[in-house]
Structures are given as structure tokens and as C-alpha cells.
Design a protein around this motif. Structure first.
Motif, PDB file in Angstrom:
ATOM      1  N   LEU A   1       0.832  -1.193   0.000  1.00 46.72           N
ATOM      2  CA  LEU A   1       0.000   0.000   0.000  1.00 46.72           C
ATOM      3  C   LEU A   1       0.873   1.252   0.000  1.00 46.72           C
ATOM      4  O   LEU A   1       1.945   1.276   0.603  1.00 46.72           O
ATOM      5  N   THR A   2       0.423   2.281  -0.675  1.00 46.41           N
ATOM      6  CA  THR A   2       1.136   3.553  -0.670  1.00 46.41           C
ATOM      7  C   THR A   2       0.820   4.306   0.618  1.00 46.41           C
ATOM      8  O   THR A   2      -0.122   3.960   1.357  1.00 46.41           O
ATOM      9  N   ASP A   3       1.602   5.346   0.891  1.00 49.66           N
ATOM     10  CA  ASP A   3       1.327   6.163   2.072  1.00 49.66           C
ATOM     11  C   ASP A   3      -0.066   6.763   2.005  1.00 49.66           C
ATOM     12  O   ASP A   3      -0.755   6.890   3.030  1.00 49.66           O
ATOM     13  N   GLU A   4      -0.502   7.139   0.791  1.00 46.76           N
ATOM     14  CA  GLU A   4      -1.836   7.726   0.654  1.00 46.76           C
ATOM     15  C   GLU A   4      -2.919   6.702   0.964  1.00 46.76           C
ATOM     16  O   GLU A   4      -3.956   7.036   1.533  1.00 46.76           O
ATOM     17  N   ASP A   5      -2.696   5.453   0.549  1.00 49.10           N
ATOM     18  CA  ASP A   5      -3.650   4.388   0.872  1.00 49.10           C
ATOM     19  C   ASP A   5      -3.779   4.236   2.388  1.00 49.10           C
ATOM     20  O   ASP A   5      -4.891   4.185   2.934  1.00 49.10           O
ATOM     21  N   VAL A   6      -2.627   4.155   3.061  1.00 53.10           N
ATOM     22  CA  VAL A   6      -2.637   3.956   4.517  1.00 53.10           C
ATOM     23  C   VAL A   6      -3.210   5.181   5.217  1.00 53.10           C
ATOM     24  O   VAL A   6      -3.959   5.064   6.196  1.00 53.10           O
TER      25      VAL A   6
ATOM     26  N   GLY B   1      11.532   4.106   6.724  1.00 47.19           N
ATOM     27  CA  GLY B   1      10.687   3.597   5.642  1.00 47.19           C
ATOM     28  C   GLY B   1      11.096   4.086   4.272  1.00 47.19           C
ATOM     29  O   GLY B   1      10.272   4.128   3.350  1.00 47.19           O
ATOM     30  N   GLU B   2      12.364   4.439   4.106  1.00 47.78           N
ATOM     31  CA  GLU B   2      12.845   4.868   2.796  1.00 47.78           C
ATOM     32  C   GLU B   2      12.654   3.743   1.771  1.00 47.78           C
ATOM     33  O   GLU B   2      12.743   2.557   2.116  1.00 47.78           O
ATOM     34  N   ASP B   3      12.392   4.110   0.542  1.00 50.38           N
ATOM     35  CA  ASP B   3      12.232   3.129  -0.528  1.00 50.38           C
ATOM     36  C   ASP B   3      13.545   2.364  -0.687  1.00 50.38           C
ATOM     37  O   ASP B   3      14.579   2.962  -0.990  1.00 50.38           O
TER      38      ASP B   3
ATOM     39  N   GLY C   1       3.660   0.496   4.546  1.00 44.71           N
ATOM     40  CA  GLY C   1       2.784  -0.100   3.545  1.00 44.71           C
ATOM     41  C   GLY C   1       1.936  -1.234   4.071  1.00 44.71           C
ATOM     42  O   GLY C   1       1.215  -1.889   3.306  1.00 44.71           O
ATOM     43  N   ASP C   2       1.960  -1.491   5.380  1.00 43.65           N
ATOM     44  CA  ASP C   2       1.206  -2.584   5.992  1.00 43.65           C
ATOM     45  C   ASP C   2       0.014  -1.985   6.736  1.00 43.65           C
ATOM     46  O   ASP C   2       0.170  -1.337   7.769  1.00 43.65           O
ATOM     47  N   ALA C   3      -1.198  -2.209   6.219  1.00 41.17           N
ATOM     48  CA  ALA C   3      -2.392  -1.617   6.811  1.00 41.17           C
ATOM     49  C   ALA C   3      -2.640  -2.153   8.217  1.00 41.17           C
ATOM     50  O   ALA C   3      -3.017  -1.394   9.123  1.00 41.17           O
ATOM     51  N   ARG C   4      -2.437  -3.448   8.414  1.00 40.64           N
ATOM     52  CA  ARG C   4      -2.676  -4.042   9.730  1.00 40.64           C
ATOM     53  C   ARG C   4      -1.753  -3.436  10.772  1.00 40.64           C
ATOM     54  O   ARG C   4      -2.170  -3.133  11.899  1.00 40.64           O
ATOM     55  N   ARG C   5      -0.489  -3.236  10.399  1.00 35.90           N
ATOM     56  CA  ARG C   5       0.474  -2.657  11.340  1.00 35.90           C
ATOM     57  C   ARG C   5       0.077  -1.225  11.695  1.00 35.90           C
ATOM     58  O   ARG C   5       0.179  -0.808  12.856  1.00 35.90           O
ATOM     59  N   ALA C   6      -0.401  -0.467  10.698  1.00 31.61           N
ATOM     60  CA  ALA C   6      -0.802   0.915  10.948  1.00 31.61           C
ATOM     61  C   ALA C   6      -1.982   0.980  11.908  1.00 31.61           C
ATOM     62  O   ALA C   6      -1.997   1.785  12.855  1.00 31.61           O
TER      63      ALA C   6
END
Length: 468
Positions: A178-183, A294-296, A217-222
Motif C-alpha cells: 500500500l502507498t502512504d496515501e492508501d494507509v 521507511g525509505e524506498d 505499507g502494511d495496513a494491519r500494522r498501521a
């Protein structure tokens, strides 16, 4: 596995008291349109939309779908949406706890349900890569005969972890991080919606940015981190999840690092300069800051490839190979494992002998070309592969190096404007010391000034002598 009395009781309790479920569970999408990210898999007519009944399916519908992607990208969520959106029976198994016995029980139950009630079954199998070959074999008849619609999820490359017969019968769908915008969108919904935190707390921008870094990029972690931070804030009687509260709750300090600002470039610059300066410990520190922020990883790998050529060059020709291999590995595995590969490359590059001779050489040559120091190609080097070239004098006087001892001909290669100019000035560091000796001997041979005693002996007779 079919729900038992205890499972049913737990689900009834969660329905009456949503707070009994983790925030990540409560925020699962209820329809396919609520899914965040993965839009490349959710276009109209896609296999996932056909699974939930959009556009039909029938004989042309997918009988087995393999969802491959990193943790927290929505594999279980997509399966859950399918279960909510279709009138098919939905059975979930985990390869961590289930075995062949459980799989066969579900398949037999699915066959009875289909024959007696005309009701199809969707089997969601999580962590399929944990199944042995024999366990995966047990799924083949059910998939082959469409006794169940299999949705299998894996975080590992299915080409290595799933047997070929099952993979060939499945539609492989790759989920992206997931992108930062998604999260960010998901976090915002979790804060505001009633099934989430219901507006009981606010999330300042600096805390939100830290959450995005934690998530990677991990929704569950966020959502898990957000829930912990909100709980800590409410316990202190506060309504804002401050950065300090979030750091305490998740036991993870915020790294001062803006991926779009000065810190992005400053830390990347410090990493490369530490490698150039052979300070392996400082280099690893800056790498750790980039990883933690979280750098690419692909950006880091690109910088290492540049460093290998710019600062190490021929002092250690294997440095570029190491950097390129690291970039390829990073692209395949991603975080968190990519940190190991990047650390490997950083250590190798920092401790390698250094030379910028190749870098300086190409820049010096470019400077001359830009200043107009070019001139025509010498006639004896020009192309001779077209009619009339000989009349123009092309190729006249050219000496074929392979016909000469040592395969070096004493002839001019550079244009007159730069003839005799030296661009490459090798150092005596590492492996480049050997290149320095070779370059000097070759230049003498090209000028025709090498002493006879230094003439290398041919390894075999020349082509002309063989022909003669």
C-alpha cells in the motif's frame, strides 16, 4: 474449518460489542468498493469482481485464485469481502494449524452442500506456502472438479512454494504494498468512523507521519499502532494522540527523516560519503536511519550502485557486481528482509579499496567533447562495409591487432585533436594497481616505444603466418 459453538459465540459477542475485536478487524472493508489500494485487481470484469458476483462467472469464472503479496496488503481482507458479498458458503483454514484431514473434511462437506442444496463453497486457505507437497496435492481434485472455489494467500513466491500442478490451475494475482496515501486514507477512516474509534481521538500531522513510517505499507500494522496510541491517549485523559504518546505506546522512537525534504537528501548524502570515507560503522548508521524511516529500498540500492562506480571503480571490480546483485535482490524481496541485503552491500562497499579514476576519466573525456575537442575519426579506423569506402581511403593502413604479438598494434586510434591525451589515470589502490601497470605498458606499445625486451610473446602463430 466449519464454525463450532465457541466460534459462533465469539462472533455473536463481537457483533454486539464491536470493541471486543481489534481495530484492524473492525475496519475490514464490507464491500469490494471499500477496499483500499490494489486497484489494478479491482477493475470492472476482474476475477475478484466476478468472484463476488459482478458480471457473472459461471463456467468462465475462476476456480482457484492465488493471492501473493507482502503482509498487510489485503489478502485476508479480499477473501473476507468475497465471503460477505456472495451467497456461497465460506470456509477459512490456516495452513499453520490445518492439515490434510481438515482439508478433506471441508471438500467432502462442500460436495454434500453442492449436491443437496446447490450451494457452492469458497475455501480461503491462508499461508498456503506452509503446506507440504502432499498437503497441497490434497487440494487438486477439489480445484480440478470445482468442488470448491479456492482462494489461497501467500507472502512467499508461489513459484517456489506452491506445487506446479496447483499453480497451473490457479489464477495468480499479485498484491502491491500500500502507498502512504492508501494507509493515510485508512487511518482517517479508522479515526472517524463509528466502527473504528468514532472520533474519540484526533491524530495530529506529526503523529500521522510517524504512523505511516511505522506501517511501511502494511495496513494491519498501521491500525494496530493507531489503536495502541489511541488507548494510551484515552487512558491519560487526552483526546489527541500526540507523537510522544504514540512513541510510548508502540515503543518506537520517531526518526527525524522527511522522505520528501532535506533529511531524505542529507542522510542519503551522509551514507554515500561515509562509504567513500571507508567508515563502515557510520555508513551502517545512516543506512539504519533510512530503513527505519521507511525509505524506498530501491532508492538506497540505486545510490549504492552509483557509489560502486564513482568511488570504488576498478580498485575492486566486484563492488559494482555486489551493488547490482543487491538491487536485484531488494526488488524481489522488499522489506524487512531487504535490510540484510542492503547491510551486506554497504559493508562490502565501505571496506573496499577506493578509486575515482574511472569516474574522473569519463568526465574529463566529456568535458573535451563538449568543448569541441573531437575532430574526424582517423581514416584507417573508418567503416569499410559499404561500396566505395575504399576509394575514400577508409581502412587504408589499418593493422589488425590479432595478427600481431600481444594483439596490440602501434597505430593511432584517437582523433588528432586529442591524440596523446590521457583521461584514465589509475591509482595504485587495490586491484587497480594491476590496471595501472597494464595501462602504462599498453600505452607504450601503442606509441611504439615499448622496449623489445617487454614485447609479449604470442600465444599462438598469427593468422597470416598460418595462412602462409
Amino acid at each position: 474449518m466449519e464454525p463450532d459453538l465457541f466460534t459462533a459465540a465469539a462472533e455473536e459477542r463481537q457483533a454486539k460489542d464491536p470493541s471486543a475485536s481489534p481495530l484492524a478487524v473492525r475496519m475490514r472493508p464490507r464491500t469490494i468498493d471499500d477496499v483500499v489500494g490494489q486497484q489494478h485487481l479491482l477493475r470492472p470484469g476482474s476475477p475478484l469482481r466476478r468472484l463476488v458476483g459482478e458480471g457473472g462467472g459461471g463456467p468462465a469464472g475462476p476456480s482457484s485464485v492465488m493471492l501473493w503479496g507482502p503482509p498487510g496488503t489485503g489478502k485476508t481482507t479480499l477473501a473476507y469481502v468475497v465471503s460477505q458479498a456472495t451467497d456461497k458458503r465460506f470456509v477459512e483454514l490456516s495452513a499453520i494449524t490445518a492439515g490434510v484431514k481438515e482439508v478433506r473434511a471441508v471438500i467432502e462437506s462442500a460436495r454434500r452442500s453442492s449436491g443437496a442444496y446447490s450451494k457452492d463453497t469458497v475455501l480461503f486457505l491462508d499461508e498456503i506456502h506452509r503446506f507440504s507437497k502432499a498437503q497441497q496435492d490434497s487440494l487438486l481434485p477439489a480445484v480440478e472438479n470445482r468442488w470448491v472455489t479456492l482462494i489461497a494467500a501467500t507472502t512467499e513466491n508461489p513459484y517456489f512454494s506452491v506445487i506446479s500442478p496447483l499453480l497451473s490451475r490457479s489464477l495468480l494475482l499479485t498484491l502491491e504494498a500500500l502507498t502512504d496515501e492508501d494507509v493515510r486514507s485508512l487511518i482517517g477512516r479508522a479515526v472517524e468512523e463509528e466502527r473504528g474509534l468514532g472520533g474519540s481521538v484526533t491524530l495530529p500531522p506529526e503523529a500521522e507521519s510517524h504512523l505511516l513510517r511505522i506501517a511501511g505499507g502494511d495496513a494491519r500494522r498501521a491500525l494496530t499502532a493507531l489503536e495502541a496510541g489511541a488507548g494510551a491517549a484515552l487512558a491519560k485523559g487526552e483526546t489527541a494522540v500526540t507523537l510522544a504518546t504514540l512513541e510510548e505506546a508502540v515503543d518506537r522512537a520517531a526518526v527525524t527523516y522527511d522522505r520528501d525534504g532535506d533529511q531524505h537528501y542529507d542522510v542519503a548524502s551522509a551514507l554515500i560519503k561515509s562509504i567513500r570515507g571507508s567508515d563502515v560503522d557510520a555508513a551502517l548508521h545512516y543506512l539504519a536511519r533510512m530503513v527505519e524511516a521507511g525509505e524506498d529500498p530501491r532508492f538506497i540500492a540505486r545510490r549504492l550502485m552509483i557509489s560502486a562506480s564513482e568511488d570504488i571503480g576498478l580498485a575492486d571490480p566486484s563492488a559494482l557486481q555486489t551493488a547490482v546483485a543487491a538491487a536485484q535482490a531488494v526488488a524481489m524481496i522488499g522489506f524487512p528482509e531487504a535490510r540484510i541485503t542492503l547491510g551486506h552491500a554497504v559493508v562490502a562497499l565501505a571496506l573496499a579499496p577506493k578509486s575515482n579514476a574511472a569516474y574522473m576519466a569519463i568526465d574529463a573525456a566529456l568535458a573535451d567533447v563538449r568543448d569541441g575537442a573531437a575532430g574526424p575519426v582517423p581514416a584507417h579506423l573508418r567503416d569499410t562495409h559499404y561500396q566505395g569506402s575504399a576509394k575514400l581511403g577508409h581502412g587504408k593502413g589499418y593493422q589488425y591487432p590479432h595478427d600481431l604479438p600481444g594483439a596490440i598494434a602501434a597505430q593511432q586510434y584517437a582523433p588528432d585533436a586529442i591524440h596523446g591525451k590521457r583521461y584514465y589515470e589509475p591509482t595504485r589502490y587495490g586491484a587497480e594497481a594491476r590496471y595501472a601497470e597494464v595501462a602504462e605498458r599498453v600505452r607504450e606499445r601503442l606509441r611504439g616505444t615499448a622496449p623489445a625486451s617487454e614485447e609479449p610473446q604470442p600465444a599462438q602463430e598469427s593468422k597470416k603466418s598460418q595462412e602462409g
